[in-house]
Every structure is written in C-alpha cells, then in structure tokens.
Motif scaffolding. Structure first.
Motif, mmCIF file in Angstrom:
data_model
loop_
_atom_site.group_PDB
_atom_site.id
_atom_site.type_symbol
_atom_site.label_atom_id
_atom_site.label_comp_id
_atom_site.label_asym_id
_atom_site.label_seq_id
_atom_site.Cartn_x
_atom_site.Cartn_y
_atom_site.Cartn_z
ATOM 1 N N THR A 237 0.854 -1.191 0.000
ATOM 2 C CA THR A 237 0.000 0.000 0.000
ATOM 3 C C THR A 237 0.888 1.239 0.000
ATOM 4 O O THR A 237 1.952 1.252 0.622
ATOM 5 C CB THR A 237 -0.925 0.035 1.230
ATOM 6 O OG1 THR A 237 -0.138 0.183 2.410
ATOM 7 C CG2 THR A 237 -1.749 -1.235 1.328
ATOM 8 N N PHE A 258 -2.076 -1.456 -3.680
ATOM 9 C CA PHE A 258 -3.243 -0.626 -3.393
ATOM 10 C C PHE A 258 -2.791 0.794 -3.079
ATOM 11 O O PHE A 258 -1.704 1.011 -2.525
ATOM 12 C CB PHE A 258 -4.018 -1.180 -2.195
ATOM 13 C CG PHE A 258 -4.747 -2.464 -2.472
ATOM 14 C CD1 PHE A 258 -6.046 -2.453 -2.926
ATOM 15 C CD2 PHE A 258 -4.121 -3.690 -2.278
ATOM 16 C CE1 PHE A 258 -6.733 -3.626 -3.177
ATOM 17 C CE2 PHE A 258 -4.778 -4.875 -2.523
ATOM 18 C CZ PHE A 258 -6.097 -4.844 -2.975
ATOM 19 N N TYR A 259 -3.664 1.746 -3.402
ATOM 20 C CA TYR A 259 -3.410 3.142 -3.051
ATOM 21 C C TYR A 259 -3.902 3.377 -1.631
ATOM 22 O O TYR A 259 -5.109 3.367 -1.366
ATOM 23 C CB TYR A 259 -4.098 4.096 -4.014
ATOM 24 C CG TYR A 259 -3.853 5.551 -3.679
ATOM 25 C CD1 TYR A 259 -2.581 6.104 -3.809
ATOM 26 C CD2 TYR A 259 -4.891 6.361 -3.213
ATOM 27 C CE1 TYR A 259 -2.347 7.429 -3.499
ATOM 28 C CE2 TYR A 259 -4.664 7.693 -2.889
ATOM 29 C CZ TYR A 259 -3.386 8.216 -3.033
ATOM 30 O OH TYR A 259 -3.143 9.537 -2.718
ATOM 31 N N GLU A 262 -7.686 3.236 0.689
ATOM 32 C CA GLU A 262 -8.980 3.708 0.203
ATOM 33 C C GLU A 262 -9.942 2.563 -0.083
ATOM 34 O O GLU A 262 -11.142 2.780 -0.195
ATOM 35 C CB GLU A 262 -8.781 4.532 -1.068
ATOM 36 C CG GLU A 262 -8.249 3.732 -2.253
ATOM 37 C CD GLU A 262 -8.112 4.561 -3.518
ATOM 38 O OE1 GLU A 262 -8.326 5.776 -3.436
ATOM 39 O OE2 GLU A 262 -7.780 3.991 -4.571
ATOM 40 N N GLU A 263 -9.381 1.338 -0.232
ATOM 41 C CA GLU A 263 -10.228 0.196 -0.515
ATOM 42 C C GLU A 263 -9.938 -0.911 0.490
ATOM 43 O O GLU A 263 -9.494 -1.988 0.123
ATOM 44 C CB GLU A 263 -9.996 -0.294 -1.944
ATOM 45 C CG GLU A 263 -10.325 0.738 -3.006
ATOM 46 C CD GLU A 263 -10.057 0.208 -4.406
ATOM 47 O OE1 GLU A 263 -11.004 -0.351 -4.995
ATOM 48 O OE2 GLU A 263 -8.923 0.335 -4.870
ATOM 49 N N LEU A 265 -11.880 -2.851 2.214
ATOM 50 C CA LEU A 265 -12.641 -4.080 1.980
ATOM 51 C C LEU A 265 -12.038 -4.869 0.825
ATOM 52 O O LEU A 265 -11.940 -6.096 0.874
ATOM 53 C CB LEU A 265 -14.109 -3.749 1.683
ATOM 54 C CG LEU A 265 -15.000 -4.964 1.350
ATOM 55 C CD1 LEU A 265 -15.004 -5.973 2.499
ATOM 56 C CD2 LEU A 265 -16.424 -4.525 1.007
ATOM 57 N N GLU A 266 -11.622 -4.161 -0.240
ATOM 58 C CA GLU A 266 -11.000 -4.855 -1.360
ATOM 59 C C GLU A 266 -9.698 -5.527 -0.936
ATOM 60 O O GLU A 266 -9.367 -6.624 -1.397
ATOM 61 C CB GLU A 266 -10.739 -3.874 -2.509
ATOM 62 C CG GLU A 266 -11.983 -3.305 -3.159
ATOM 63 C CD GLU A 266 -12.855 -4.406 -3.773
ATOM 64 O OE1 GLU A 266 -12.291 -5.358 -4.355
ATOM 65 O OE2 GLU A 266 -14.093 -4.318 -3.651
ATOM 66 N N LEU A 267 -8.958 -4.882 -0.056
ATOM 67 C CA LEU A 267 -7.731 -5.476 0.458
ATOM 68 C C LEU A 267 -8.044 -6.747 1.247
ATOM 69 O O LEU A 267 -7.378 -7.774 1.089
ATOM 70 C CB LEU A 267 -6.986 -4.461 1.322
ATOM 71 C CG LEU A 267 -5.646 -4.888 1.926
ATOM 72 C CD1 LEU A 267 -4.681 -5.347 0.861
ATOM 73 C CD2 LEU A 267 -5.043 -3.735 2.728
#
Length: 905
Positions: A237, A258-259, A262-263, A265-267
C-alpha cells in the motif's frame, strides 16, 4: 549464549514457545502458593515477551492485561491468565473458538480477540494470520486491528487475525518465527531498524542483502519477504504515485498494489482470495464431487462403487477397513471430469500448473509409479542412444537402468568416500569439471547431454547446486541438469535449504542471467583468465558462464510421498527448461512409455493435497522437522548413557573439511548461530540437511541391518536406510516431540540392556563386545571405485574418460551361452585378476547396504571390488546368487567386440 529475550535463535524460540509458557505458568503457580515471587514471573515472562509481539495470540492487548495483573500483585489472576494462554498455545484452540472472559471480570472483561464463531458458520474454518507492516505509531495499532476485524463476514471461507509491526527488521522476524503468517500487507515509509537486539538477524541481512538499510522501501521489503518465504501473498500500500510503483519491475513480487487504504474491503477480499487460490485442489475437489454422484459402472474395474466388496460375505472387512469413499472415488474412466493423467487437459492439468507455481517450476508432471519412474522418464526424454551422461556412480539404480533402456553412455564420476561408515558422500565439483574438460580436450563435448546427480543424498549431502550449474555452463552452455531430489522435496519450504535445490538454484541463475551485471562479470573473468587459460587455471577458478550463451535447462524429481503428505509412490517431475518446447513431444512419449494407463485416483489426489498443505503450512511444518532433528541430535550426543554407545554424526564427520569452505563444523558446536548456518549454506561445496541423522550403532555392537530390525520388531520404530554400522533417522513433517521422547526412551533401554550384560557376563562379555565393535567400526572394507568398461563396450570413447555402452553389455547377458558363473571365493577369481583374461560383469550387483552398484554390466572387475564383496556381511545383494557365484561375460564373447571397438576409435 545469547540472552533469552534477544531474537538470536528464533527457530528454537518458536519450537520452544509452548515450553516457555509452561515454565512461566509454573513460576506463577509458585507465586500463588507462596513458594515463588512476582520477580520470578516477570523474569520468565520477559524471556518470551519479544517473541509474542510477532503472534496474534495472546497479542499486545492481552499481554498488556497480564502485565497489569502482575503489577497489581494479583497472583491468582496472573496464574489464571497465563494458564489460559499456555493451554491455548499448546492446543491451538485459540484458532477455533472465541476468546471468552474466564477471569471473573464482569465489569472489566477481556477484549474480544478471535471471534471465530460467527452466526451460521463452522467454528473450524481454517485460520491464519496477516502481517501488517506499518509506519503508524503503536498507539494506532489496536484501532487498525479493529478495522480489519470489522470486515469479517459470514461468507468468508477463512478467518485471519492481524499481527502488526513497525519496522523492516521486525517484519522479517515475524515472517521467520511465525509460520501462521500467510499474507503480508506492507506500507510505504516503514523504518528499517528494530527496537529489539537482533545481531544474528542483522548478520544474515548483511550476508544476503548488503547495505540494505539504504533502501528500506516497501517493494524492497516485499522482495526480501517473497525470497524468504515464497508461500506469502504480499500486498503493498502506498500514498504516493501508485501507478508508477506498479510499473516498477520490482513490483513483480507483490500480489497486488493498493493506493493507501482507500479500498480496505478490497484489500480484505484480496487476502482471502489469495488464500483460496492456494487452498483449491482441482483434482481432489472434483474427485470428492464424483464420489457423491450415482454412477453405473460398465467398465473393467469391479471394485468401483464398492458393491463387490460391501455385499460380499468374504471381503467385507476390507471395505470396513478402508471406508466407503475409497471405492466411491474409484473409476477406470477419464471422462465425467476426472481427466487423464497421460494427456491431462482439465483438473489434473490445473493441479499440475498449481504445483508448478508452488515449487517454482515452469511445468510439473504428476507420476504415480514413484521417482524411479520419474527418473527414467526424464532420462528417456532427454538422452538419445550414444549421448554421454555424467552421472554419480552412487546414484539410485533407476538412473543406471534408465541409461540401459535408452542407450545413453554413462561417464561415471565418484562421490567422496566415508569408508568408516561404508557410505559415499557426494561428487566433488572438481571431479565433474575434470570430466567436462576431458571431453572438451578430446573434442567430444558435443556428445555430452546431461549431468545427473542425487541431491540430497540418502545421508543428507546437499550440493551447492547454483555453483555446480554455473561452472558447468561456463564449459558447456547448453548442458542439461537432472537433480534427483527424491528425499528432499520438502526443502522448497525452508529458506535455509531452498537455495540448495535444483529449482531454487535455477531461479537464482535465471535472475542473474537477466541482470546486465552478469555480462560484465563474465567479461571481467575472461580478461583475467586470458585467451588460452590452462586446465589447472580452469580447475581452480570459480568459473562464470557467458549469460548470452547459456540455455538454462533444469529438471528435478521429487518423491512427494517421501517428505510430504502424499500416498506411497506419489512423485513429481519439475521442469525449468527454456528449450522444453524442443523436447516436449519426446517427454510425453516417455510418459506414455512408463506411466500406467490405470493410475490410482487417490494417489493423484494426494499429490494435489500435498501441494495445498505445503503452500499453506509447509514453512512451519519444515521448521518443526528441523527443530525435531536438532533436539534428537542434542539429546543423543549429550545424554550421559546414550552417548556412550550411540552418536549422531555431525557435518564435520560427514563432509570433509575441504568441502566446508565457511569453516562450519556442526549444528551442535557451542556458539554456532543461524548466521553461521546461512554462511555455510551459501558458501560450502556441500551442506548437511539437518533433518537427516546418521545414528552410529556400531559402538553398541549392532550392524545397521540388525539394529533396524531390533527397532522395528521390539519397539515399533521404523527407519529406512542402513550402513554397515549405522542407521539413518529422518525427521519429517509428520514427527512430533512425542516421537523424540519415544526414541530417547528406547535408546536408554537398549543401553541399559548392554550395561546389564556387562554386569552379569563378566570379562568374557566385555571382550566379545569389544571384538564386535572393533569389527563394525574399524575392520571395515575399503569402498571400491568404478574401474572401467571393457574395451568391447567402449566404442568411440575417449582415452581419458570412462564412459561405455552399458546397454549392449546388459542385453548380451540375456544369452546364457554368453555368460559364465564363478564362485566369489574360487581360486579362479584370483588367477584371473592376476593373469587375465578380464573378469567382466554381466549384470548389476547392488549390496544393501550400502545400496549402490559396485558392479555394472560391462565393467572390468578389480581386486578392490572383489575384496569388498568378500568382506560384505549383508544378507541382501541384488544381482548376486551365492550358490552360483559372480555372473560374468565369457572372454571369448568379448574378443571380436574388442577389436571392433578399437577400430572404431
């Protein structure tokens, strides 16, 4: 010795974790009873506090609560908490049930930690831990953990708990000591240094990464973690230019980038998906579904569905013994989703591709006839009649028979002898280079096709595989390598053993070939060597291959059943070959030649499952196997009674000093650290697999075969390989500390019986015992080297190499009129040895032990081989019938062939 709270010996700390908690519990109970003190509890707790920072349970919050109870002087509550922690760690119950407050603190309950039981879900969902490497202050870690816990859903197939660290070094420590970590989330901006004292860790880092602290980036850490543990999914991240980071070639080690967060849940979903990809077993999953279908069988497999078994009055007990699923999962059909092992296109193909990913290969082929068949497949696929193969004369018989079948000509190289223990080690690199240079100087290097070596050997000798391949490729850039790793397939899952495997070294060479610095290294060495370097110069220089010419072609065979949870005869062929396309069709022909058209479905499924297990828990299982072996070594060699009669040989006794360039002596030498072991693994020509323990029993008056039988018949302990005066103990992923206790108790009992015989038998018993041990330990026969092939089987062989046409000699013996038998102790043998004609073996002669062929078809027998045979006192000698004597090729059958052979030269 290092202080207990320093991270010096993290392998021992992990294996002894439950012991230390039990010790702390004992101290707490003494405090409660008034026989101990709070200070003693604090001291004991201090020994494990650092290690616990790298585990989710008890974790920072519960450890803080424990310290509060200690500081408050509450001995009872302290003991109760420590008891809960100790029991949960010992049984791993924390991974399957929710933590509940058992400390009678209704107003101040313990924090929720592992809510494994979620409404509507099975409490025994597989559990793992995720390492979060963050620059956030420690004060934020509890909130960060809570954020991840809130993402849990009923639909999740797995459950995980975060482990949070705040530095580069702590991340490495956590990945090393905690095998339950299966995924890592790395944030940018993490500091390098740990707040803990970890000198050995830093020594390892310095040896492997150089000036690492200058580049403690998230991608650099991700790359090191992936190299350390390929089983980890790594997510990076960043709050910077995420697109630029993703385009960096170094990002290949990351599963996803990942940025920032911000996500979240996606992580979370990405982590679960990564585990799911490894958990999937395509063939096994499909076989389970197949077993649940109503099937009508009109094929040639009556046992399928089990009706002929369960409806029988006479063999029903077999069905009761094995269970119904064994029969429901049987079929002779490859349709209906079961796929064909001979030409897989469905779930077997997918399972093999997943195994290739797991083992670091380009291709993997499942084999259901054992690694004997795997070796023959590879040899047949790669070697044509007349091709030269450099091969260890001491290798498994499947390699010799493979060359007989396809007509390849073996150029035998000898392993270094360990005469006192009637065994061989491994082949020195100098011997291999000499064979290559001999072929080059005689203009026959183009006929050399394959280098075929055993790694590791029965007794644990592991080659410096990278150095061997690089130096050979410097002489012949297109040489193919076959590493028989039947006994060490598990080594992939240890960072201290993986570099010594065929696939591990191939990956390192592949990376080096892609580095522009490789060309510069080659050209520098060429300049240093000069235009026409002497043989002596080439023999003594660590040669660098030309990366522009190298064709990296590496094959590795694994007996999956020997070191992983596969059914007997389960094997794999691993391939990393840039030119595999040119041999793929003949490789499939080799499969068609050797593989059964009726492979066992359960065996295939077990290969699929074995891969899953090793990807998800192999690191911890292998670490435990190493720990078990080290404990056995330490106990046997230090026990006041056992050590009088038994000994586990160290590296210094199994590897000559000349091949231990690092100066490494043995795992048990006082002061030896894992840093020393890493140095030995990187530098030494040969390295001893710690899980293989040569237990010398000759000083107890037992030969190897006798002691093996004693252990099995009286004590239910099974071992595999023996020598004249030793047996081989092998720890594996199946062993527990209870196994150690059983072995130690048995050895103590045997030693007690020896001493009781001394006490009752008097001087006569002692003299007889001394004579027996002298015979076993000192009056040992010299080990014979390979002599030469008879001229009749030399063909166009060179003057300075020993290769020959073993196939012709082998099949000549099929004609009995071409053979003669001479008793081993006949005076005729001595006469022929002295005056001729040559004694030429008509077949393989393989004594067990030691288990290597001391005679091969077409070999001229010498006094060394005959003397060794005459001194053997083993009962099992394959290829030799004592009633008939040695099977030899008649001299008159060789005369014409010898003349033709000389003419061919």
């Amino acid at each position: 010795m290092a202080a207990p709270d320093r991270i010096d010996n993290f392998f021992a700390m992990q294996s002894a974790r439950s012991d230390r908690w039990r010790d702390t519990l004992t101290a707490a109970q003494k405090w409660v009873s008034g026989n101990g003190s709070r200070a003693a509890v604090e001291d004991s707790l201090g020994e494990i506090s650092t290690l616990e920072e790298f585990h989710a349970y008890p974790g920072v919050r519960l450890m803080s609560r424990l310290r509060e109870k200690i500081a408050a002087g509450d001995a009872g509550a302290t003991a109760e908490l420590i008891s809960r922690f100790s029991n949960a760690i010992l049984t791993k119950s924390y991974s399957h049930q929710a933590e509940t407050d058992q400390a009678s603190e209704s107003a101040d309950a313990l924090p929720e930690l592992l809510p494994s039981v979620i409404a509507g879900r099975d409490a025994r969902r597989p559990y793992f831990e995720v390492l979060l490497v963050t620059p956030q202050p420690a004060s934020r870690w509890a909130a960060l953990s809570a954020e991840f816990r809130r993402l849990r859903r009923v639909e999740d197939s797995f459950i995980y708990e975060p482990v949070i660290v705040g530095s580069f070094e702590d991340a490495l420590c956590a990945a090393i000591v905690n095998p339950q970590i299966l995924a890592v989330i790395v944030a940018e901006g993490v500091p390098f240094r740990s707040s803990h004292d970890a000198p050995v860790l830093r020594r390892i880092l310095d040896q492997t990464m150089g000036a690492l602290a200058a580049d403690a980036s998230a991608l650099r850490l991700a790359g090191i973690l992936k190299n350390l543990r390929p089983d980890l999914d790594i997510y990076v991240t960043t709050d910077r230019a995420v697109e630029k980071l993703a385009s960096d070639p170094a990002a290949a080690c990351a599963t996803r980038i990942f940025y920032a967060v911000e996500e979240l849940l996606e992580l979370h979903l990405a982590v679960l998906e990564g585990i799911q990809k490894r958990f999937e077993t395509p063939f096994f999953d499909n076989l389970k579904r197949y077993a649940q279908r109503p099937i009508g069988t009109f094929h040639a497999l009556p046992i399928a569905r089990g009706k002929s078994v369960f409806q029988s009055e006479w063999i029903r007990d077999m069905g009761e013994f094995y269970g119904i699923n064994l029969f429901l999962a049987e079929s002779s059909a490859t349709t209906g989703g079961l796929d064909s092992l001979l030409e897989p296109t469905g779930n077997i193909k997918k399972a093999q591709d997943m195994a290739a990913r797991a083992f670091g290969a380009d291709h993997v082929f499942f084999v259901t006839n054992g690694t004997s068949t795997s070796n023959k497949m590879v040899v047949q696929a790669l070697v044509a009649p007349g091709d030269i193969v450099i091969v260890d004369r001491n290798c498994h018989k499947s390699h010799h028979y493979g060359l007989v079948l396809n007509g390849g000509q073996p150029l035998y190289v000898e392993a270094f002898p360990l005469t006192q223990y009637s065994m061989y080690g491994a082949v020195p690199l100098q011997s291999i280079k000499k064979a290559l240079l001999d072929l080059r100087d005689e203009g026959r290097l183009d006929r050399l096709r394959l280098l075929d070596l055993t790694n590791c050997t029965f007794d644990g000798h592991m080659y410096n595989t990278r150095r061997v391949m690089e130096e050979c490729l410097a002489i012949k850039p297109d040489l193919i390598f076959l590493w028989d790793e039947a006994w060490s397939g598990f080594a992939r899952w240890s960072p201290f053993l993986r570099p010594r495997t065929g696939m591990g070294a191939a990956a390192a060479i592949e990376s080096w070939l892609q580095d522009p610095a490789s060309v510069a290294a080659y050209e520098k060495q060429q300049k240093d060597l000069g235009p026409k370097p002497s043989r002596e110069k080439l023999m003594t220089t660590r040669l660098v291959p030309d990366p522009r010419k190298v064709r990296l072609r590496v094959y590795q065979t694994n007996s999956t059943h020997k070191s992983m949870s596969a059914i007997r005869q389960g094997s794999m062929v691993l391939v990393k070959d840039v030119d595999f396309g040119s041999v793929e069709s003949q490789f499939h022909e080799a499969i068609f030649t050797h593989a059964s058209t009726s492979p066992n479905q359960q065996l295939i499924a077990s290969l699929d499952v074995a891969r899953r297990q090793m990807e998800l828990e192999g690191y911890g299982l292998v670490m435990n196997a190493i720990s078990v072996a080290l404990k056995i070594r330490a106990i046997v060699n230090s026990h006041p009674v056992i050590s009088k009669y038994f000994k586990v040989l160290g590296a210094d006794e199994l590897i000559p000093e000349a091949f231990r360039q690092s100066g490494f002596v043995d795992y048990l030498v006082p002061g030896t650290t894992w840093g020393d072991i890493v140095k030995a693994m990187r530098e030494d020509e040969f390295y001893l697999d710690p899980t293989r323990m040569t237990l010398v029993c000759g000083n107890a008056g037992f030969d190897g075969t006798q002691f093996k039988s004693l252990l099995a018949s009286r004590f239910n302990i099974q071992v595999n390989k023996t020598s004249r005066n030793s047996v081989l103990l092998q720890s594996n992923i199946n062993n527990t500390r209870s196994d150690i206790a059983h072995l130690v108790r048995v050895l103590v009992e045997i030693c007690g019986e020896i001493e009781e015989r001394f006490a009752t038998g008097g001087e006569g018993e002692r003299k007889g015992f001394a004579a027996r041990t002298k015979s076993l330990m000192h009056d040992v026969p010299d080990l014979p080297n390979f002599s030469r092939f008879h001229d009749a089987f030399r063909g166009n062989a060179g003057k300075h190499t020993n290769e020959g046409d073993m196939r012709t000699a082998f099949f000549m013996a099929y004609d009995e009129s071409s053979c003669e038998y001479i008793p081993l102790n006949s005076p005729e043998i001595n006469k022929r040895l002295e005056k001729g004609p040559d004694l030429v073996s008509a077949n393989f002669v393989i004594p067990y032990p030691p288990g290597f062929p001391i005679m091969v078809p077409g070999q001229v027998l010498t006094q060394d081989a005959i003397g060794f045979m005459r001194k053997l006192d083993v009962k099992e000698i394959h290829g030799y019938e004592s009633a008939k004597g040695l099977k030899l090729i008649r001299p008159e059958k060789l005369r014409g062939k010898s003349a033709a052979s000389r003419a061919a030269q």
